[in-house]
Write a protein that holds these residues in place. Structure first.
Motif, short mmCIF file in Angstrom:
data_model
loop_
_atom_site.label_atom_id
_atom_site.label_comp_id
_atom_site.label_asym_id
_atom_site.label_seq_id
_atom_site.Cartn_x
_atom_site.Cartn_y
_atom_site.Cartn_z
N HIS A 183 76.45 76.96 -4.67
CA HIS A 183 77.04 77.89 -5.65
C HIS A 183 78.27 78.63 -5.12
O HIS A 183 79.19 78.91 -5.88
CB HIS A 183 75.99 78.91 -6.11
CG HIS A 183 75.11 78.40 -7.21
ND1 HIS A 183 74.33 77.27 -7.06
CD2 HIS A 183 74.89 78.84 -8.47
CE1 HIS A 183 73.68 77.05 -8.19
NE2 HIS A 183 74.00 77.99 -9.06
N ILE A 240 75.55 69.39 -4.83
CA ILE A 240 74.74 70.24 -5.69
C ILE A 240 73.26 69.97 -5.43
O ILE A 240 72.82 68.82 -5.37
CB ILE A 240 75.10 69.99 -7.17
CG1 ILE A 240 76.60 70.26 -7.39
CG2 ILE A 240 74.27 70.87 -8.09
CD1 ILE A 240 77.14 69.72 -8.70
N HIS A 291 70.41 69.86 -6.94
CA HIS A 291 69.55 68.96 -7.71
C HIS A 291 69.86 67.49 -7.47
O HIS A 291 69.05 66.62 -7.76
CB HIS A 291 69.67 69.27 -9.21
CG HIS A 291 69.49 70.72 -9.49
ND1 HIS A 291 68.35 71.39 -9.16
CD2 HIS A 291 70.33 71.65 -10.02
CE1 HIS A 291 68.49 72.67 -9.49
NE2 HIS A 291 69.68 72.84 -10.01
N ASP A 349 66.20 77.54 -9.28
CA ASP A 349 67.32 77.30 -10.19
C ASP A 349 66.75 76.68 -11.46
O ASP A 349 65.84 75.87 -11.38
CB ASP A 349 68.31 76.32 -9.54
CG ASP A 349 69.61 76.21 -10.34
OD1 ASP A 349 70.59 76.87 -9.96
OD2 ASP A 349 69.62 75.47 -11.35
N HIS A 388 67.82 74.42 -13.45
CA HIS A 388 67.92 72.97 -13.57
C HIS A 388 67.10 72.19 -12.53
O HIS A 388 67.25 70.98 -12.38
CB HIS A 388 69.39 72.53 -13.54
CG HIS A 388 70.11 72.92 -14.79
ND1 HIS A 388 71.09 73.87 -14.83
CD2 HIS A 388 69.94 72.51 -16.07
CE1 HIS A 388 71.50 74.03 -16.09
NE2 HIS A 388 70.82 73.22 -16.85
N ALA A 438 79.36 69.25 -12.18
CA ALA A 438 77.98 69.71 -12.34
C ALA A 438 76.93 68.64 -12.07
O ALA A 438 77.19 67.44 -12.12
CB ALA A 438 77.74 70.32 -13.72
N CYS A 439 75.72 69.15 -11.85
CA CYS A 439 74.57 68.28 -11.57
C CYS A 439 74.31 67.35 -12.74
O CYS A 439 73.79 66.26 -12.57
CB CYS A 439 73.35 69.14 -11.26
SG CYS A 439 73.09 70.54 -12.37
N ALA A 473 79.21 77.47 -12.97
CA ALA A 473 78.48 78.72 -13.16
C ALA A 473 79.40 79.92 -13.21
O ALA A 473 78.95 81.04 -13.41
CB ALA A 473 77.44 78.89 -12.06
N ARG A 514 80.26 82.04 -19.72
CA ARG A 514 79.63 81.48 -18.52
C ARG A 514 80.65 80.96 -17.51
O ARG A 514 80.51 81.15 -16.32
CB ARG A 514 78.68 80.34 -18.91
CG ARG A 514 78.09 79.61 -17.69
CD ARG A 514 77.03 78.61 -18.09
NE ARG A 514 76.69 77.69 -17.01
CZ ARG A 514 75.74 77.90 -16.12
NH1 ARG A 514 75.04 79.02 -16.13
NH2 ARG A 514 75.48 77.01 -15.18
S1 SF4 Z 1 74.12 73.63 -13.68
FE1 SF4 Z 1 76.06 74.06 -12.70
S2 SF4 Z 1 75.72 75.95 -11.50
FE2 SF4 Z 1 73.71 75.10 -12.02
S3 SF4 Z 1 73.16 73.81 -10.24
FE3 SF4 Z 1 74.16 72.48 -11.76
S4 SF4 Z 1 76.30 72.46 -11.15
FE4 SF4 Z 1 75.35 74.21 -10.12
#
Ligand code: SF4
Lengths: 471, 166
Positions: free
Chosen positions: A73, A107, A109, A128, A130, A308-309, A373, A397
């Motif tokens: 993050h 990331i 995840h 988290d 996710h 992003a993930c 984020a 966001r």
């Molecule tokens: S949704 Fe965005 S902020 Fe959340 S872990 Fe995935 S990439 Fe990172």
């Protein structure tokens, strides 16, 4: 009901995993205490939050080999506060004897399964929302807040209300240019952000079975947007092959064990014809504002964000490259790419994908959360219009409350980058990346050099363009 | 003490309660920006004891527990909603912030006085002359909230274990 009766009753995958972790058969609605097999935190929710509470309790991590820490993050650190958070993380990892720490690897995840920490049947918590991504491997993985994580770290346990299961089956084949992201946006549009009611969502059917692991991870990831606690995909040979590459061997008996039984109790059972799904885009400020991409066609954008993930894994980068091969992004548009993990980026480099993206005009960000984020230096200002492959587009966001974010698949983000506006990406997909010599993207009103790939069923779709549910 | 209602709609998300930009800041500073994107006057005007009332799926999105923590830091004494995002619900209770489920939350009016009885699970609305019933909270969660949250609860548990060992 005796244990014998319970065992003879068909059970869902969620029930089976929880039963193992609770040490007894369970029924939906019961509140049970589960042993936790694995816990994961990132730099924002992890040591900086839990270490002071652990110190206050005078307690230690129940099993330092089972708590994985990953930084994402606050990387790259843009200011002193971020640097301090990273320092706290690194120092604590050493002092607490944490065995698995991934710093700057991507990331959380994406890194967790990539490094072989997840296997089917596990009970896993992640700091988290996710964290639900892990459900793609047939594990019961869900997100918790920092104080709840403290509870897990001290006791090795967590309480759960055994969920009911909502089964989503997709049959047949997804059309070219349609992917897992479209599935989830479509379901958010159809059922809303609380459609999942904190229950277990499970995805199945031949179209889901044909998806790669990273695509399944997108289904599980965005199950949270649908309001589920977890998003599960039962393991199969594709899971097995992915895990083998990550150094985890799962045998046939284990795979057979982590499946929902025929006739397992379901709170809802939805079946769709995969071929009917068209690319979806969600308008500001909610994933539930999803509609066919074409409905938002012509909406101009300033930034295309591939990150992003849920939207910048190797498979996501491959999709974007299919669109971007031989093309340039539109004048005035910025294309930002934050590959989800270092390993995925290396693989993308080896496949020539990074070159395709760079040639198209992409700018690259670190293997981290980036702008997703809105924690770091990448924040979008007033009035900026962004097409993003991320999971959520809540007001403010990703920056100013006056910035606007549309969500779409990697195909849709790449196509919007080329067109300078939201488009149906199926018009821009090369079946073979090499087949297209570099040509400037045809502007509006100019005949496309590529044939239009339309699905034959398109014309028969209802106005909102979604697949209708089979009885 | 008169406590007032701050009323919100469905799907109020945690990004709004704890904006990403301030996530690295101490909770007192973050709390000053709580809900500013949806109701800019909230953080400055909310008073100790006030109650946040919302529609469906309160606390959608991110797991950041700074969302309920910011509300608590501003003095919010309880949450009342038609339903919650599960993760936010757990976070609120873990932090000792009561979260009541009330099917009739929609009939509560913004700004009206309210008296919430957490143990009884009831909300009385003197201006409307009626009392709303909430879904009962599982006993162990009620006890945890009354103890001040999970940290306090763990403290008690560890202290009890220490006594046993002695
Ligand atoms: S949704 Fe965005 S902020 Fe959340 S872990 Fe995935 S990439 Fe990172």
């Amino acid at each position: 009901m005796s244990d014998v009766d319970t065992i003879a009753t068909p059970r869902s995958l969620a029930q089976k995993i929880i039963a193992r972790a609770a040490g007894r058969p369970v029924l939906p609605g019961e509140i049970v205490t589960c042993r936790v097999d694995l816990a994961m935190s990132h730099d924002s929710s992890g040591p900086r939050r839990v270490a002071p509470m652990l110190a206050e309790l005078g307690a230690k991590v129940w099993d330092p080999s089972r708590y994985v820490i990953i930084t994402d993050h606050y990387l790259p650190a843009a200011d002193d506060e971020s640097r301090n958070i990273l320092k706290i993380t690194r120092d604590w990892v050493k002092s607490a004897g944490i065995e698995h720490f991934y710093d700057g690897q991507g990331i959380c995840h994406v890194v967790l399964p990539e490094r072989g920490h997840i296997r089917p049947g596990m009970m896993i918590v992640g700091g988290d929302s996710h964290a639900s991504t892990g459900g793609a491997f047939g594990s019961y993985m869900f997100g918790v807040g920092a104080t709840e994580m403290l509870g897990v770290l001290v006791t090795g346990e967590i309480w759960l209300k055994v969920p009911e299961t909502l089964l989503f089956e997709w049959h047949g084949r997804f059309a070219e240019g349609v992917c897992a992201k479209d599935v989830m946006l479509f379901l958010c549009g159809r059922f809303g952000l609380d459609g999942g009611q904190y229950q277990a969502l499970e995805f199945g059917g031949s179209a889901v079975r044909a998806l790669s692991m990273q695509e399944r991870m997108t289904l599980a990831n965005m199950s949270v947007e649908l309001g589920g606690q977890v998003g599960l995909v039962a393991p199969d040979e594709i899971t097995q092959a992915y895990l083998r590459q990550a150094g985890v061997e799962v045998d046939g008996a284990e795979m057979a064990r982590w499946q929902s039984d025929q006739g397992a109790p379901l709170a809802a059972h939805h079946r769709y014809a995969a071929a009917d799904l068209v690319p979806q885009v969600a308008a500001p400020h909610s994933p539930a504002n999803a509609a066919p991409a074409a409905d938002y066609g012509g909406q101009a954008i300033d930034v295309a964000y591939l990150g992003a993930c849920t939207g910048a894994k190797l498979d996501d980068l491959r999709m974007a490259a299919q669109v971007l091969a031989g093309r340039r992004i539109a004048a005035g548009v910025t294309l930002m790419v934050a590959p989800a993990s270092r390993r995925d980026q290396e693989r993308a480099e080896a496949e020539g994908i990074m070159t395709v993206l760079a040639d198209a005009g992409a700018q690259f960000l670190a293997n981290a959360c980036g702008a997703c984020a809105g924690y770091g230096q990448y924040r979008f200002g007033d009035g900026v219009r962004v097409m993003a492959s991320t999971a959520r587009n809540f007001k403010g966001r990703m920056g100013s409350a006056a910035s606007r974010i549309w969500l779409g698949s990697p195909y849709s983000v790449a196509a919007a980058a080329c067109a300078g506006e939201i488009v149906d990406p199926r018009e821009f997909i090369s079946t073979s990346m090499a087949a297209f010599p570099p040509t400037p993207f045809p502007r509006k009103g100019v005949t496309a050099v590529q044939p239009l790939t339309r699905h034959p069923n398109d014309d028969s779709l209802p106005p909102r363009g979604g697949p209708s549910e089979a009885a | 003490m008169t406590t007032r209602v701050w009323k919100f709609g469905d799907n109020l998300d945690t990004d709004a309660m704890a904006p990403g930009q301030y996530m690295k800041s101490p909770i007192e500073e973050l709390a000053r920006h709580c809900l500013e994107s949806v109701r800019p006057e909230f953080a400055a005007a909310v008073r100790a004891g006030d109650v946040v009332v919302a529609g469906k799926n309160l606390g959608a999105g991110s797991s950041r527990e700074q969302a309920p923590q910011a509300l608590k830091a501003l003095g919010v004494s309880a949450l009342v909603a038609v339903s919650y995002a599960g993760l936010f619900y757990r976070n609120a209770l873990n932090l000792g912030l009561a979260a009541l489920v009330c099917a009739e939350a929609g009939s509560i009016v913004d700004g009206e006085p309210v008296v919430v009885d957490i143990r009884a699970g009831s909300i009385s609305l003197p201006a409307q002359g009626r009392t709303l019933a909430c879904e009962p909270m599982p006993g162990f969660l009620l006890e945890m909230v009354m103890a001040g949250g999970l940290l306090a609860h763990l403290q008690q548990r560890l202290a009890a274990q220490g006594k046993e060992r002695r």
